[in-house]
Scaffold this motif. Structure first.
Motif, PDB file in Angstrom:
ATOM      1  N   ARG A 144      18.007  -1.350  -2.575  1.00 23.99           N
ATOM      2  CA  ARG A 144      17.526  -0.529  -1.466  1.00 23.99           C
ATOM      3  C   ARG A 144      16.517   0.472  -2.011  1.00 23.99           C
ATOM      4  N   PHE A 145      15.449   0.680  -1.283  1.00 19.93           N
ATOM      5  CA  PHE A 145      14.380   1.565  -1.722  1.00 19.93           C
ATOM      6  C   PHE A 145      14.107   2.619  -0.661  1.00 19.93           C
ATOM      7  N   THR A 146      14.006   3.866  -1.097  1.00 19.84           N
ATOM      8  CA  THR A 146      13.514   4.939  -0.241  1.00 19.84           C
ATOM      9  C   THR A 146      12.185   5.388  -0.826  1.00 19.84           C
ATOM     10  N   VAL A 147      11.140   5.327  -0.021  1.00 21.27           N
ATOM     11  CA  VAL A 147       9.782   5.566  -0.518  1.00 21.27           C
ATOM     12  C   VAL A 147       9.186   6.773   0.192  1.00 21.27           C
ATOM     13  N   GLY A 148       8.877   7.797  -0.568  1.00 22.35           N
ATOM     14  CA  GLY A 148       8.210   8.973  -0.016  1.00 22.35           C
ATOM     15  C   GLY A 148       6.708   8.789  -0.051  1.00 22.35           C
ATOM     16  N   ALA A 159      -2.015  12.764   1.838  1.00 26.54           N
ATOM     17  CA  ALA A 159      -3.391  12.951   1.385  1.00 26.54           C
ATOM     18  C   ALA A 159      -4.315  11.781   1.723  1.00 26.54           C
ATOM     19  N   LEU A 160      -3.771  10.694   2.274  1.00 28.94           N
ATOM     20  CA  LEU A 160      -4.637   9.569   2.635  1.00 28.94           C
ATOM     21  C   LEU A 160      -5.537   9.954   3.804  1.00 28.94           C
ATOM     22  N   ALA A 161      -6.795   9.599   3.694  1.00 32.01           N
ATOM     23  CA  ALA A 161      -7.728   9.850   4.794  1.00 32.01           C
ATOM     24  C   ALA A 161      -7.492   8.829   5.906  1.00 32.01           C
ATOM     25  N   ASP A 211       0.832  -1.203   0.000  1.00 29.51           N
ATOM     26  CA  ASP A 211       0.000   0.000   0.000  1.00 29.51           C
ATOM     27  C   ASP A 211       0.870   1.258   0.000  1.00 29.51           C
ATOM     28  N   ILE A 212       1.992   1.214   0.712  1.00 36.13           N
ATOM     29  CA  ILE A 212       2.913   2.339   0.734  1.00 36.13           C
ATOM     30  C   ILE A 212       3.529   2.544  -0.643  1.00 36.13           C
ATOM     31  N   ILE A 213       3.973   1.453  -1.270  1.00 36.17           N
ATOM     32  CA  ILE A 213       4.538   1.546  -2.623  1.00 36.17           C
ATOM     33  C   ILE A 213       3.511   2.120  -3.587  1.00 36.17           C
ATOM     34  N   ASP A 214       2.287   1.614  -3.520  1.00 37.48           N
ATOM     35  CA  ASP A 214       1.259   2.018  -4.482  1.00 37.48           C
ATOM     36  C   ASP A 214       0.835   3.468  -4.315  1.00 37.48           C
ATOM     37  N   ASN A 215       1.089   4.065  -3.152  1.00 36.73           N
ATOM     38  CA  ASN A 215       0.717   5.459  -2.900  1.00 36.73           C
ATOM     39  C   ASN A 215       1.934   6.376  -2.813  1.00 36.73           C
ATOM     40  N   ALA A 216       3.078   5.915  -3.274  1.00 34.99           N
ATOM     41  CA  ALA A 216       4.317   6.676  -3.140  1.00 34.99           C
ATOM     42  C   ALA A 216       4.293   7.944  -3.986  1.00 34.99           C
TER      43      ALA A 216
END
Length: 222
Positions: free
Chosen positions: A44-48, A52-54, A6-11
């Motif tokens: 290695r991945f840095t995910v911002g 805006a998620l409710a 979910d974090i990846i998909d909303n990055a």
């Protein structure tokens, strides 16, 4: 269930780091020497994450993040579950039969090639372009980046140069396996930096920092 996917998909952005590990030494005379260290070169991945998620509709995600710790392994993709991210990993070649290509073998220590049977690759001009992502299927854990363009071919044994020595996986046999390509590859990762989150007006989920993930290279592999 909510997860790291979910974090990846909303990055808002994803930084992908696969730099090789090097050591440096300076002698008394000021001479600098460097050496490349033997390493599996993990991704290695840095995910911002945006704010805006409710919160009211993403409480399950917040709870899952609370439960995740630095020892839990997760599987992620980039572009499969969220097609809006597919441009990051999409296959760049034009082989009409890329889905029918199978794996023959792979070189590990001292080599960095995956050998493919392309006899059913169909037609096209480019089998792979530099930057394409590939992964032997059926339970193999590790993803590879193609390092040079490979012209289309229907040869039964084609060497595909990849960015790191191929990691032998305990109990896994390469021969005859199909190949995951592009958005279909998956990484096994652990979170090495977990931000805290806040509920801010009005009904928004805000994170204190980026998420940092690293590919898991199993101790008995390699």
């Amino acid at each position: 269930m909510a997860s790291l996917q979910d974090i990846i998909d909303n990055a808002t952005y994803i930084t992908i780091d696969r730099k090789k590990v090097t050591a440096q030494q300076i002698s008394r005379s000021g001479r600098l020497t460097t050496a490349e260290l033997a390493s599996a070169v993990p991704y290695r991945f840095t995910v911002g994450m945006h704010d805006a998620l409710a919160y009211s509709t993403n409480r399950a995600l917040a709870e899952k993040i609370d439960q995740l710790d630095l020892t839990e392994e997760s599987t992620i993709d980039i572009g499969s579950t969220n097609s809006n991210l597919s441009y990051i990993t999409q296959y760049q070649g034009d082989s009409s039969g890329i889905g029918s290509v199978t794996v023959n073998s792979a070189t590990g220590t001292g080599g960095a090639n995956i050998y493919l049977n392309c006899s059913s690759a169909g037609s096209g001009n480019v089998l792979f372009k530099a930057g394409d992502l590939i992964q032997p299927a059926s339970g193999y854990r590790y993803v590879y980046t193609v390092t040079a363009d490979v012209a289309h071919t229907t040869s039964s044994n084609v060497a595909i140069p990849v960015h790191r020595p191929v990691i032998p996986q305990s109990g896994y046999t390469f021969s005859g396996k199909s190949l995951n390509v592009g958005v279909n590859v998956q990484w096994r990762v652990k979170m090495i930096n977990k931000p805290t989150y806040s509920v801010v007006p009005h009904d928004r989920l805000a994170f204190s920092s980026d998420f940092e993930l690293v590919e898991v290279i199993r101790k008995n592999d390699g």
